[in-house]
Scaffold this active site. Structure first.
Site, PDB file in Angstrom:
ATOM      1  CG  HIS A   1      -1.847  -1.135   1.415  1.00  0.00           C
ATOM      2  ND1 HIS A   1      -2.090  -1.657   2.529  1.00  0.00           N
ATOM      3  CD2 HIS A   1      -2.582  -1.452   0.514  1.00  0.00           C
ATOM      4  CE1 HIS A   1      -3.104  -2.656   2.320  1.00  0.00           C
ATOM      5  NE2 HIS A   1      -3.319  -2.644   0.954  1.00  0.00           N
TER       6      HIS A   1
ATOM      7  CE  LYS B   1     -14.158  -9.737   3.579  1.00  0.00           C
ATOM      8  NZ  LYS B   1     -12.703  -9.812   2.755  1.00  0.00           N
TER       9      LYS B   1
ATOM     10  NE  ARG C   1      -2.174  -6.854  -4.726  1.00  0.00           N
ATOM     11  CZ  ARG C   1      -2.962  -7.689  -3.905  1.00  0.00           C
ATOM     12  NH1 ARG C   1      -2.335  -7.921  -2.776  1.00  0.00           N
ATOM     13  NH2 ARG C   1      -4.258  -7.953  -4.137  1.00  0.00           N
TER      14      ARG C   1
ATOM     15  CB  SER D   1      -4.377  -6.551   4.635  1.00  0.00           C
ATOM     16  OG  SER D   1      -4.188  -5.233   4.232  1.00  0.00           O
TER      17      SER D   1
END
Lengths: 162, 162, 162, 162, 162, 162
Positions: free
Chosen positions: B21, B45, B94, B132
């Site tokens: 990030h 979530k 990515r 993450s």
């Protein structure tokens, strides 16, 4: 109905039906003699709309289309397809991520009922980005979903989130 | 601030912020006059870190960078972006699996606010694998995350899992 | 021009320029102070149009857009970008197959000139399918390319194939 | 033939026809009233087999199948499809790399003749890996192609490479 | 050599060998008793370097590694692998686009010699972007390839392009 | 056991073991001196079968194979792999969607224990579609899973769903 008539099932959760789904249904109607839009009821996730609400929204949306019926089913898709004497299963393909899951299901379904082919159709490119999850997410925060679903579905979404 | 100044939002969950990030933020700072790192708070979530903890970790990590601010927002990203008068949304890309989801969101977001472009940047290839979820998973079992996050975030992860 | 002005290069073969390319250029103009559409001249494949013809078609198509220039270059893109003092390289991303090649090039280009970021933009979804190869193929057999390229390019294609 | 009869075209280079192609043809025959296997003749690459040889091999392979015809065509597929009054274009999908190219072509073809749908079918998973290029490559070095093509095609390949 | 010793082949064009290839070779050496780097000589494309030059560059690069040999071969890889009594074929996987082609080849090769497994290894993420084509392209325009290939290969590239 | 013996771990949830898993185990046995099938016990999802049931099913299925052991482990895979002195981690690759996740994990695992390589093997193409989730789904609705799992696992599935 003569036994030569060709029936296709278009299974899905349709929570709710989008303009992308409708585009696939319109394509399917040109290819097959009958199309049954088949609502799956054994998803592990809790749906936003009940089976009856989803059925009603699909019927409203596909109103002008000949030879389209709406049903719900329980259990394995291929058991249902065999019972209905279907020729084909219709699936919409929009993106690579669709592709792999759909492929996998199509291969398993062929294993379970070899005579029934999975037929992949593409919705119009303007619906490439569209799925029911995104519609629910945008509607939840009162965003504009008028280019994603019919007016009838817009109203149902508004009621649901108010 | 003149109205010609270009503002980019970099939205995400940042639970927690990773070196990948940070690499994207550093790139964004070169391209835009201001960058707001914007923490989304409506994920379905349950996050590991509270919004305040995430905000604090991003501020700590982006400390040396000019023109970077950190905020949190609720509701639709594009409503927030319009309110902030943003020129662009920044997203890191990515992998192919990122790509399709990001694409879909970018197309929907364009529908919702056509004037605000989604701009995709690539983190350094050494962060290709990093997200993450993996950081949380490794930290949970006391694995070494020193090449994935800042020292400050390492400490926060340790406190959280002890 | 002040040294703070941000210049982006949009490199490509543009053989010929399509409405998809134009859509990317329009997006780029909102993000950067200047955009140079940069025609690569060292493709291994023989192009349909000469560099001058391609340059002329891009100039015609981008006529109404401020701050857009058209140039051609030889050799490595990053040498050219450094010489022009560019802040960013613009690339259009339409599909997963684009993605991997573009990613690879962006990573190599970062290696060659770390300070210049590759920025990926998405053309409108109605141009998802569109590339110059398909335009040439359809035009070659006298198919209708009016929704793919400008009128000016249509005329040039007709002349080329008659 | 009544105008309600549904005709599908299965276009390709078929250089040579493989067991994977045959599997798709067998599936298509169940879905449509007539299937024309349509050999494209404007490939930029020099084929191994002449159009006549390819036509002969397809006719031999599809010999036992009702309602299958073999033809070759020049120019745009969609011009040919309109002329034949086709309802659908059949394409086999095996892998993600197929998917994107096929998608792109289907979108362009829809643009050129909106009423004719592209229908994607999956060959049996045992043909996932199979294409004509690999067959030619293996046959060229006298490898065993008996599980890839019919005996008739095996003989033709042997003659070609001796 | 005892018949229990496990031999792996690492086939490729190696035009020229890159640091990514070397990274795969180093990994393979830990897994197998012997590794043969096997230069394919039947590519349809004209290589930049002759087979002897490629062999020499690989030998130079893999100089410090035990149990690595370099050879070239003609014809089908699997015929060569059977003749050498290989246990495995090594392939490097870097990206999704690699993946599908490699998969296809692995499935065909299994068909041709079922007992010899294809084993996929990943080069270090810093070589994700790297392939011989890019090295040749950058070197051709006198770009810096020092982080992509060994010094010895750099010199060979310089001689080739001057 | 001599310290030169090569041990590979094949980690997974195996809920339950499928014929695709077995195919990978058989391949792995040819490549390594010992293979440990390693059941991960820290999945966030509640499994259908207990660790002991899964262990028992794998032992039953791999009964005829030399040098195969079954274990379960907790915590980070790489901590367990270092403790066992493993040379390699085995992963099966079937599809592009597998690929990206596996790649990411392999890169993280390399970071955590650089000396232990992740080795990707392909199951037979007839297992391309197969995973434990699909087996559970089909068995739940009393579908035929006899071509997906061993007889022993079929019985266990039947008991579980009755």
């Amino acid at each position: 109905m003569s036994k030569n008539k060709k029936l296709a099932l278009y299974p899905g959760t349709f929570d709710p039906i989008t303009n992308g789904h409708l585009d696939v249904i319109q394509r399917a109607v040109n290819l097959f003699d009958r199309v049954i839009v088949a609502i799956t009821t054994n998803s592990s996730k809790a749906p936003l709309f009940s089976v009856n609400e989803r059925l009603e929204m699909i019927e409203n949306a596909s109103n002008g289309l000949d030879n389209v019926e709406v049903e719900s089913f329980q259990g394995l898709l291929m058991d249902y397809a065999v019972k209905k004497n279907a020729t084909a299963i219709i699936r919409g393909l929009r993106a690579v991520s669709d592709f792999e899951y759909e492929f996998q299901m199509a291969l398993v379904n062929r294993k379970l009922a070899n005579g029934i082919a999975t037929v992949f159709l593409m919705p119009h490119e303007k619906y490439t980005y569209l799925n029911s999850t995104i519609v629910r997410e945008v509607a939840k925060f009162d965003g504009d979903v008028s280019s994603f679903v019919t007016e009838y579905v817009q109203d149902k979404l508004k009621s649901k989130f108010n």
